[in-house]
Design an enzyme around this catalytic site. Structure first.
Site, short mmCIF file in Angstrom:
data_model
loop_
_atom_site.label_atom_id
_atom_site.label_comp_id
_atom_site.label_asym_id
_atom_site.label_seq_id
_atom_site.Cartn_x
_atom_site.Cartn_y
_atom_site.Cartn_z
N HIS A 24 0.83 -1.22 0.00
CA HIS A 24 0.00 0.00 0.00
C HIS A 24 0.85 1.26 0.00
O HIS A 24 0.58 2.21 0.74
CB HIS A 24 -0.96 0.05 1.20
CG HIS A 24 -1.73 -1.22 1.41
ND1 HIS A 24 -2.19 -1.62 2.63
CD2 HIS A 24 -2.11 -2.18 0.54
CE1 HIS A 24 -2.82 -2.78 2.51
NE2 HIS A 24 -2.78 -3.13 1.25
N HIS A 78 -6.82 -9.89 13.63
CA HIS A 78 -6.84 -8.66 12.85
C HIS A 78 -7.49 -8.97 11.50
O HIS A 78 -7.13 -9.96 10.86
CB HIS A 78 -5.40 -8.18 12.68
CG HIS A 78 -5.21 -6.93 11.89
ND1 HIS A 78 -6.19 -5.97 11.72
CD2 HIS A 78 -4.11 -6.47 11.21
CE1 HIS A 78 -5.69 -4.98 10.98
NE2 HIS A 78 -4.45 -5.26 10.65
N GLU A 80 -7.39 -7.35 8.65
CA GLU A 80 -6.69 -7.01 7.41
C GLU A 80 -6.26 -8.30 6.69
O GLU A 80 -5.85 -9.28 7.31
CB GLU A 80 -5.48 -6.10 7.69
CG GLU A 80 -5.01 -5.43 6.41
CD GLU A 80 -4.09 -4.23 6.64
OE1 GLU A 80 -3.59 -4.03 7.76
OE2 GLU A 80 -3.87 -3.49 5.65
N ASP A 82 -3.90 -9.51 4.97
CA ASP A 82 -2.62 -10.21 5.04
C ASP A 82 -2.65 -11.26 6.17
O ASP A 82 -1.80 -12.15 6.20
CB ASP A 82 -1.42 -9.25 5.19
CG ASP A 82 -1.59 -8.22 6.28
OD1 ASP A 82 -2.74 -7.94 6.69
OD2 ASP A 82 -0.58 -7.66 6.73
N HIS A 144 -3.52 -1.43 14.48
CA HIS A 144 -3.77 -0.14 13.86
C HIS A 144 -5.14 -0.05 13.20
O HIS A 144 -5.42 0.95 12.52
CB HIS A 144 -2.67 0.12 12.82
CG HIS A 144 -2.67 -0.88 11.70
ND1 HIS A 144 -2.71 -0.51 10.37
CD2 HIS A 144 -2.71 -2.25 11.67
CE1 HIS A 144 -2.73 -1.57 9.59
NE2 HIS A 144 -2.72 -2.64 10.36
N ASP A 163 0.17 -7.22 14.42
CA ASP A 163 1.00 -6.22 13.73
C ASP A 163 1.93 -5.46 14.68
O ASP A 163 2.97 -4.94 14.25
CB ASP A 163 0.11 -5.23 12.96
CG ASP A 163 -0.39 -5.80 11.63
OD1 ASP A 163 0.19 -6.79 11.16
OD2 ASP A 163 -1.35 -5.24 11.08
N TYR A 191 8.39 0.13 10.31
CA TYR A 191 7.02 -0.35 10.46
C TYR A 191 6.23 0.58 11.38
O TYR A 191 5.10 0.97 11.08
CB TYR A 191 7.03 -1.77 11.04
CG TYR A 191 5.71 -2.47 10.90
CD1 TYR A 191 5.45 -3.28 9.80
CD2 TYR A 191 4.72 -2.33 11.86
CE1 TYR A 191 4.23 -3.90 9.66
CE2 TYR A 191 3.50 -2.95 11.73
CZ TYR A 191 3.26 -3.74 10.62
OH TYR A 191 2.04 -4.36 10.48
N HIS A 222 4.43 -10.20 11.50
CA HIS A 222 5.38 -9.99 10.39
C HIS A 222 6.80 -10.06 10.95
O HIS A 222 7.09 -9.47 12.00
CB HIS A 222 5.21 -8.59 9.76
CG HIS A 222 3.86 -8.35 9.15
ND1 HIS A 222 3.49 -8.90 7.94
CD2 HIS A 222 2.82 -7.60 9.57
CE1 HIS A 222 2.26 -8.49 7.65
NE2 HIS A 222 1.83 -7.71 8.62
FE LIG Z 1 -2.61 -4.59 9.56
FE LIG Z 2 -0.17 -7.03 8.90
#
Ligand SMILES: [Fe+2]
Ligand SMILES: [Fe+2]
Ligand SMILES: [Fe+2]
Lengths: 386, 54
Positions: A24, A78, A80, A82, A144, A163, A191, A222
């Site tokens: 992104h 989370h 999101e 990923d 986040h 994250d 990050y 990650h």
């Molecule tokens: Fe995220």
């Molecule tokens: Fe992530």
């Protein structure tokens, strides 16, 4: 594709995205990993999944330990994609598995996948027993996304932090002590600066909640797992979340015929003579996500653009838009630039810098090409103010 | 005066404190906040808030 043992009965079963270079608009020059964790207990539990494209890699690793259809519980920390992206295919393998997510997480997962999976709402402070081990859920809204949560396993002293504490690093190594640690911290800072920075007040709450836990391992979603240097990463997060800055300036600029660049050099020489750390970052050569990393601990941001067609350069506008979304405020900013006529760039940049919550220092404008005397004035004027 | 909770991120608007950074003086009731005000934490609009039952 092998699983990696984190502790007895706890395995990393994620995926390595070697080729990822753009997340992104965040330049992920070292790639990344999507970390999923499998806990073998009376109830087989999977914490998070991987990007949809890496589903086979994850299930191959899981299959080396158990048949994936045996998974009883999936903790989706989370929404999101990923981390949740493999849920649809995984739920075909283990349709009876219960999905634990925060209330916002359940809502978000339904809005992503439109499936009537067996959802369970995880409330903050809830404890889920897996048999010999348990998971305690802590909701961390806005670190986040609104749905974010982390899970602590007290029996193994592992904090599954999603994250938080992540780093975009693709690697064959899994632990902080088997990879160059400076690089781990550099990527953790990048990050933080590019994902977490606007939510520092929420991070402070998360750190406070985590300080009451006996954490020996931090397993983020990650990058590398922290087991030897837990204190280092917690300490760094305390500094970043505390909005701590040092005597450091970042000079960000773009230039057409080198006039604005000459002004940037004058600013740099002022910082140099006042013993400030500084970094020159031309927008032509530097990615905006690397600039944010340098801004993380900087006290002063200087942004330069000449006036082009009564505006600032699009590169500068792009950086300022990015900054506005991420800036924690509480720092100083200065705009500068050359112009032929009109000369709107400086005031336009100042408007954006103020909207980013930065307090303005008086900036500099020069008509056409600055001469030696003007450059000297810029240097001496700034010296008096820092 | 009643407190209100952001249903997205959990932020609590406390009228006693207001939201000075968002231009809301301490002592401002939730109803008196302008409609273009947004949650200082997650950025959603006023209609995403619910009253906190005490
Ligand atoms: Fe995220
Ligand atoms: Fe992530
Ligand atoms: Fe909110």
């Amino acid at each position: 594709m092998e699983p990696v043992k984190i502790k007895e009965g706890v395995y990393w079963v994620g995926a390595v995205d070697w080729g990822l270079r753009n997340f992104h608009g965040y330049s992920t020059s070292r790639g990344s990993t999507y970390n999923a964790y499998l806990i073998i207990d009376e109830k087989i539990t999977l914490i998070d999944t991987v990007k949809e494209r890496f589903f086979d890699e994850m299930t191959e690793r899981i299959s080396k330990i158990i048949d994936p259809s045996k998974i009883d519980i999936i903790v989706s920390q989370h929404v999101e994609m990923d981390h949740s992206g493999s849920l649809p295919r995984l739920m075909e393998l283990c349709p009876g598995a219960e999905i634990y997510a925060s209330p916002n997480g359940v809502r978000g997962l339904k809005a992503h996948y439109r499936k009537a999976w067996p959802f369970k709402e995880a409330k903050g402070g809830d404890t889920l027993s897996m048999g010999e081990r348990s998971l305690r859920f802590l909701l961390t809204p806005m670190v986040h996304w609104p749905d974010n949560m982390v899970s602590f396993c007290p029996e193994e002293k592992i904090l599954f932090s999603n994250d938080s504490f992540g780093q975009h690093i693709a690697s064959s190594e899994r632990f902080d002590d088997s990879y160059p640690f400076d690089t781990v911290m550099e990527e953790a800072a990048k990050y933080y600066a590019n994902i977490v920075l606007p939510y520092s007040p929420q991070v402070r709450k998360e750190l406070e909640a985590a300080s009451g836990l006996d954490v020996a391992v931090i397993a983020p979603s990650h990058g590398l797992v922290f087991r030897s240097k837990v204190k280092n990463i917690i300490g760094a997060y305390q500094e970043w979340a505390g909005n701590k800055t040092k005597k450091k300036a970042v000079i960000v600029y773009d230039t057409m015929w080198k006039s604005t660049e000459k002004m940037a050099v004058s600013l740099a020489s002022a910082f140099e003579s006042k013993a400030y750390g500084f970094k020159m970052m031309s927008l032509g050569e530097n990615h905006i996500s690397d600039i944010m990393t340098e801004f993380l601990d900087a006290e002063i941001l200087c942004v330069g653009s000449p006036t082009l067609n009564n505006n600032m350069l699009p590169t500068t506008a792009s950086f300022l838009t990015y900054l506005k979304g991420l800036s924690p405020g509480g720092r100083k900013a200065l705009a500068f630039g050359s112009y032929g006529w009109g000369g709107q760039s400086v005031s336009l940049m100042e408007k954006e810098l103020e909207a980013a919550g930065l307090s303005l220092m008086e900036g500099f404008k020069v008509n056409y090409v600055p001469d030696e005397a003007q450059l000297k004035n810029i240097k001496e004027d700034l010296e008096k103010r820092i | 005066m009643k407190k209100y909770r952001c249903t997205i991120c959990g932020y609590i608007y406390d009228p006693a404190q207001g939201d000075p950074d968002g231009g809301i003086e301490p002592g401002t009731a939730f109803d008196a906040i302008p409609d273009d005000w947004v949650c200082p934490v997650c950025g959603v609009s006023k209609d995403m808030f619910e009253e906190v039952e005490e």
